[in-house]
Design an enzyme around this catalytic site. Structure first.
Site, PDB file in Angstrom:
ATOM      1  N   ASP A   1       0.879  -1.166   0.000  1.00 44.22           N
ATOM      2  CA  ASP A   1       0.000   0.000   0.000  1.00 44.22           C
ATOM      3  C   ASP A   1       0.913   1.212   0.000  1.00 44.22           C
ATOM      4  O   ASP A   1       1.569   1.495   1.003  1.00 44.22           O
ATOM      5  CB  ASP A   1      -0.908   0.008   1.231  1.00 44.22           C
ATOM      6  CG  ASP A   1      -1.919   1.160   1.217  1.00 44.22           C
ATOM      7  OD1 ASP A   1      -1.650   2.178   0.537  1.00 44.22           O
ATOM      8  OD2 ASP A   1      -2.959   1.054   1.885  1.00 44.22           O
ATOM      9  N   HIS A   2       0.988   1.918  -1.135  1.00 36.25           N
ATOM     10  CA  HIS A   2       2.004   2.961  -1.266  1.00 36.25           C
ATOM     11  C   HIS A   2       1.826   4.085  -0.250  1.00 36.25           C
ATOM     12  O   HIS A   2       2.781   4.806   0.045  1.00 36.25           O
ATOM     13  CB  HIS A   2       2.008   3.517  -2.693  1.00 36.25           C
ATOM     14  CG  HIS A   2       0.818   4.344  -3.042  1.00 36.25           C
ATOM     15  ND1 HIS A   2      -0.353   3.797  -3.518  1.00 36.25           N
ATOM     16  CD2 HIS A   2       0.615   5.671  -2.991  1.00 36.25           C
ATOM     17  CE1 HIS A   2      -1.230   4.763  -3.740  1.00 36.25           C
ATOM     18  NE2 HIS A   2      -0.670   5.910  -3.436  1.00 36.25           N
TER      19      HIS A   2
ATOM     20  N   HIS B   1      -6.362   2.403   2.125  1.00 32.07           N
ATOM     21  CA  HIS B   1      -5.550   3.582   2.447  1.00 32.07           C
ATOM     22  C   HIS B   1      -5.978   4.253   3.746  1.00 32.07           C
ATOM     23  O   HIS B   1      -5.170   4.443   4.668  1.00 32.07           O
ATOM     24  CB  HIS B   1      -5.632   4.609   1.312  1.00 32.07           C
ATOM     25  CG  HIS B   1      -5.048   4.135   0.021  1.00 32.07           C
ATOM     26  ND1 HIS B   1      -4.004   3.244  -0.043  1.00 32.07           N
ATOM     27  CD2 HIS B   1      -5.353   4.436  -1.260  1.00 32.07           C
ATOM     28  CE1 HIS B   1      -3.697   3.015  -1.309  1.00 32.07           C
ATOM     29  NE2 HIS B   1      -4.504   3.721  -2.064  1.00 32.07           N
TER      30      HIS B   1
END
Length: 484
Positions: free
Chosen positions: A177-178, A240
């Site tokens: 998950d960037h 996110h």
């Protein structure tokens, strides 16, 4: 301030989907920047694997063009570009068949870390895992990287985890998950657990509420078919925003260790209360004369999928009892911004008269576009005329405080890919964490689908539907202004 680069040992990295959009826009430019920084050592190799019929020379040309288009900053140095391209190879592979797998296996070297980046549709994850294992490319130093979505509900997430677990140990699976690779997200942990100033105040006794906002100015053009099957809840909240919530709310781990950190994040997810229908607002952006609306972008005038969602969430544990968390995310909003705001309570008693006003300290963590941290502190407004109070931010914009090098090292994909090579899973999601997130999310989605709720319309370039403002107003609070 000069960044300290920690080198890694030479490695083999295979990018499945190596000719695709994510590889060209993010993965390959990130690797090139790490090469330029001296973190990708001589002897490393990067192998693109895809269905496209091309050779090494054609793949290097594709990568060179991608770096020219998507690598930010000045034009790449010729010598550095030449050295990076020399490390690239290409193998045509059929993910669902047998073609190319023996050739790929022949390029793997003994004694090197092997990382396989699944930059492909989740429907191919199981097939890739099976063929890697069946062709003898899995050893104790093998890691796989998988991109979201990690399923679309609890049932599919469990099936995905089961298919990966059939061939890889959990310690070998890196669910990326960037958002967790952003410098400011990691600084959130440093602020909380590295400063005596904040941690004693990080609870319901002193915090009035917390806001987490991820706003985008773009619509869903080009992604309409995917997005209409997903929506803001699945696309953003379940992963996110959930991860940001966990880092804000979690208890201090015993040490900065992958499983210790992820254990505490999991406890937060399991402590989340079900969300009442009245505490959820969904929306779809409208056309604005110049741009099409959501229904036009997804080519479905009857769509009930949300491009905006806001909700009030409660964490039922000792630390956060009674403190609401407000989450919102949306497309086509007034500014591109991601922010976490910790709003502290007012002083229990004001010694000043009414003209001074009531004030609150707010700690805001900006994730994008300008990463940094503000702390609003109440001071006397300068000048004569009595005791008038004003809130002044103590600002720490990383690029200003730490020098221009701070901007260079903050790309999330650079950090996360290097963490994969090092074998550090701290910033990656664990399988049980993903399943717990879906277990909380599914009833919310099932609820509005069962009720047949239709999202409210909101103006493009706004802060979202009016109902989201009303949700805050009924609690005597208001959303922070969305600013880029």
């Amino acid at each position: 301030m000069v960044s300290r680069v920690i080198p890694v040992d030479p490695f083999d990295l295979v990018i499945f989907g190596g000719t695709g959009d994510l590889a060209r826009r993010k993965i390959l430019p990130a690797l090139f920047r790490r090469y330029c920084a001296g973190q990708m050592p001589e002897g490393s190799q990067i192998i693109g694997a895809a269905r496209s019929d091309m050779d090494d020379a054609a793949f290097k040309k594709l990568v060179k063009d991608a770096l020219a288009e998507f690598n930010p900053g000045p034009k790449p140095d010729a010598d550095q570009l030449k050295g990076f391209l020399a490390a690239l190879h290409y193998v045509k592979v059929d993910a669902m068949g047998t073609d190319g797998w023996k050739e790929l296996a022949g390029k793997m070297r003994e004694g090197k870390v092997r990382a396989f980046y699944f930059s492909v549709a989740p429907s191919l994850f199981g097939a890739l895992a099976e063929r890697l294992h069946g062709n003898g490319m899995v050893d104790p130093d093998t890691r796989i990287v998988v991109e979201k979505p990690f399923g679309r509900d609890l049932e599919t997430a469990k099936a995905l985890n089961t298919s990966l677990a059939a061939h890889f140990d959990e310690s070998q699976i890196y669910r990326i998950d960037h958002y967790l690779g952003k410098e400011t997200v990691q600084n959130l942990m440093a602020i909380r657990f590295g400063n005596m100033l904040f941690e004693p105040l990080w609870n319901s006794q002193y915090v009035d509420h917390i806001q987490i906002t991820v706003a985008e100015t773009v619509g869903v053009q080009g992604r309409g078919e995917y997005y209409d099957r997903s929506g803001a809840m699945r696309d953003m909240v379940q992963n996110h925003l959930m991860q940001l919530l966990c880092l804000i709310a979690m208890e201090p781990p015993a040490k900065f260790d992958p499983d210790a950190v992820r254990d505490e994040k999991l406890k937060v997810i399991r402590a989340l209360d079900p969300v009442e229908p009245g505490d959820i607002v969904r929306g779809q952006y409208k056309a604005d004369g110049e741009r099409t609306g959501y229904l036009e972008d997804v080519n479905d005038p009857q769509s009930k999928t949300e491009s905006f969602v806001a909700m009030k969430v409660h964490v039922s544990n000792w630390r956060w009892a009674g403190t609401p968390f407000y989450l919102r995310t949306g497309k086509r909003m007034k500014a591109r911004a991601s922010e976490i705001a910790v709003v502290f309570k007012e002083t229990p008693h004001s010694i000043f008269d009414e003209d001074a006003g009531r004030h609150r300290n707010t700690l805001s963590i900006r994730l994008q576009p300008n990463e940094g941290i503000d702390l609003d502190v109440t001071i006397k407004e300068p000048g004569p005329g009595g005791m008038r109070l004003v809130d002044v931010p103590l600002d720490m914009t990383f690029s200003e405080a730490l020098g221009p090098e701070a901007e260079v090292v903050t790309d999330a994909y650079e950090r996360l890919i290097m963490d994969v090579i090092r074998g550090n899973q701290t910033l990656f999601m664990r399988g049980d964490e993903v399943e717990a997130a879906w277990a909380w999310t599914d009833p919310i989605i099932n609820g509005w689908e069962a009720r047949g709720d239709r999202p409210a319309s909101y103006d493009s370039g706004s802060a979202g539907p009016e109902d989201s403002l009303a949700m805050m107003h009924q609690d005597g609070r208001r959303w922070r202004e969305i600013r880029s």
